[in-house]
Design an enzyme around this catalytic site. Structure first.
Site, PDB file in Angstrom:
ATOM      1  N   ASP A 196       0.823  -1.204   0.000  1.00 29.38           N
ATOM      2  CA  ASP A 196       0.000   0.000   0.000  1.00 29.38           C
ATOM      3  C   ASP A 196       0.858   1.256   0.000  1.00 29.38           C
ATOM      4  OD1 ASP A 196      -2.002   1.838   0.215  1.00 29.38           O
ATOM      5  OD2 ASP A 196      -2.616   1.293   2.243  1.00 29.38           O
ATOM      6  N   ASP A 209      -1.760   5.494  -6.081  1.00 29.16           N
ATOM      7  CA  ASP A 209      -2.000   4.616  -4.943  1.00 29.16           C
ATOM      8  C   ASP A 209      -2.103   3.169  -5.396  1.00 29.16           C
ATOM      9  OD1 ASP A 209      -2.699   3.619  -2.440  1.00 29.16           O
ATOM     10  OD2 ASP A 209      -4.802   4.182  -2.624  1.00 29.16           O
TER      11      ASP A 209
END
Length: 524
Positions: free
Chosen positions: A180, A402
């Protein structure tokens, strides 16, 4: 096809319409047993344990639940990326678009909340030099080679994210963590687990590791982590530092802030390997964990903040890392790479482009912001005001890249302009289908051979002149052999370039030069 689509639409409208986009209610409505209709699987995305009793920890706050080195400036840390076996009902995809949207919207709701909260409650310690607070990890001595681990697609676990296998503790044990770039904290589900979601494999047990050490409340490092609200007062010098880290309105982790040894493997040019211990890695030992984590053991943060895996290991590899995400339609046995450190092949790539990260006073330190100037559809710049893409005074707005968000999201009203332009560009070739409640527009390509399908393509032009052009396979998602839809959605908050659009690009995060690199690459 129309009969099958009617079944799908009826089911999806039944699930979505009554709840007005509330991700919590929608996720709770999923049956634990999945049911599939023509490439869609409706399954339980929220597997948090039920609440039955109160349990207090040594810091005096209660929760509901039940009991279940040398600087390697010129050296790279290389990870192998591998896909899990995907049981495909069609060649394109079996991952439920509804599930992906639920996960993304839940995540985005919290990213937006975190941005506004960070702006209104700036932690003063992040405004100062944190080198005096951080205890650097002990990195291995210089040795030629690359550090290797595995990263896999989470599709078979009902996730659009990517997973990395990490060895933690002494003796080391393997855990699968979500990769992440939109968060900092590394954390594991940790025994005793008072309220934890289902994961594949055993929970991390701090008592089984001789290298585990709690960080105390009085340790300066405790100030780096978000504490419960209201903050917990220390009762003794050796009391463990509590943390609370949130991802969604029901996605969060709470536990003890600690340090541990992470084991990495060093492979040399001849293919030999050796193991090295990287000590004092700060992480969260989560005893209360809830959210849409799809069977993972926890999360590996690669954000810009000081607590992320990449930031803590900079003494080992320097200030850049890159990854190449294998596309979801590739052979399940192929692998690609995640590299910490400079990749000479990537830097010499003839089509490598760079755009600068945005360093704005209102930006959230965790996120990798880029500054969009315009959106292109088949090379045509759309009439969207440039200020649409700016970061606002309250920390909202802007665009981040992201790896933890699946699809890409563009802020309203820019999204309306984008999707309408795609419909306009594609309608001359294929009938437009605009009644699907999740993605819009969709095109009926029935009767057209795959190699002859021509769809509009997305491009992003940045303020510094760089342009990122995405091929059609990164712009559209197949829902059946005859129906293909734009893999972009709208958002009221900031925009996100997700991992679906990043497939088959080698993405470079260079924090020293504050820039993002991207080069088209067959990651398989």
């Amino acid at each position: 096809m129309s009969t099958k689509l009617s079944i799908i639409l009826g089911l999806i409208f039944f699930i979505i319409t009554p709840f007005s986009g509330d991700c919590r209610i929608l996720s709770e409505k999923h049956d634990h047993d999945s049911s599939s209709f023509y490439g869609f699987s409706f399954q339980d995305s929220m597997r948090s344990s039920s609440v039955s009793s109160y349990t207090s920890n040594d810091c005096g706050f209660s929760f509901t639940g039940h009991d279940p080195a040398k600087d390697h400036t010129g050296e790279s840390v290389k990870f192998q990326l591998k896909r899990r076996d995907i049981k495909q009902e069609t060649k394109r995809t079996t991952q439920s678009v509804v599930d992906l949207k639920i996960q993304d919207l839940t995540r985005m709701q919290t990213l937006h909340t975190r941005a506004k909260k960070t702006q209104s409650q700036k932690n003063e310690i992040f405004k100062k030099k944190i080198t005096s607070v951080l205890s650097p990890v002990r990195a291995p001595e210089a040795s030629p080679g690359n550090l290797v681990a595995t990263l896999e697609s989470g599709m078979t676990l009902g996730s659009g994210e990517y997973f990395m296998d990490v060895l933690v503790g002494t003796p080391p044990k393997q855990f699968s963590l979500i990769l992440d770039t939109g968060s900092d904290l590394n954390w594991l589900q940790c025994l005793p687990c008072y309220d934890c979601f289902h994961q594949h494999g055993a929970f991390y047990d701090p008592k089984a590791s001789v290298s585990f050490k709690n960080i105390s409340c009085n340790d300066p490092r405790c100030s780096l982590i978000s504490s419960p609200d209201p903050p917990v007062q220390c009762k003794s010098d050796n009391q463990s530092c509590p943390y609370f880290y949130w991802y969604g309105d029901r996605s969060n982790t709470t536990g003890d802030f600690a340090v541990e040894t992470f084991t990495v493997s060093l492979t040399n040019s001849e293919g030999g390997s050796s193991e090295y211990k990287v000590e004092n890695m700060m992480f969260g030992c989560g005893h209360w964990n809830r959210g849409l984590f799809s069977g993972a053991s926890g999360l590996l943060g690669l954000g810009r903040g000081p607590l992320s895996f990449s930031s803590q290991l900079q003494s080992l590899y320097g200030h850049s890392f890159s990854y190449c995400l294998v596309d979801r339609n590739s052979d399940t046995n192929v692998s690609s790479k995640l590299i910490f450190g400079e990749d000479i092949d990537l830097l010499n790539h003839p089509n490598l482009n760079f755009t600068s990260f945005v360093n704005h006073t209102n930006a959230v330190e965790t996120f990798y912001y880029v500054q969009i100037k315009s959106i292109l559809v088949n090379g045509e710049a759309l009439d969207i005001p440039e200020e649409t893409w700016n970061i606002s005074s309250d920390g909202a707005g802007g665009t981040i890249i992201d790896s933890g968000t699946t699809l890409s999201y563009f802020t309203e009203p820019a999204y309306e302009i984008i999707k309408n332009k795609f419909a306009e560009k594609g309608k001359d070739k294929y009938p437009v289908f605009r009644d699907f409640p999740v993605l819009d527009p969709c095109f009926n390509v029935s009767g057209v051979e795959e190699n002859n399908i021509q769809l509009p393509e997305l491009g992003v032009a940045f303020a510094d002149g760089a342009v990122w052009n995405f091929p059609a396979e990164n712009t559209f998602i197949w829902l059946s052999e005859d129906l293909v839809c734009l893999a972009i959605l709208g958002t009221p908050s900031f925009s996100i370039i997700g991992n679906y659009q990043q497939q088959n690009f080698h993405i470079l995060y260079d924090t020293k030069r504050s820039r993002l690199g991207f080069a088209p690459t067959k990651c398989a």
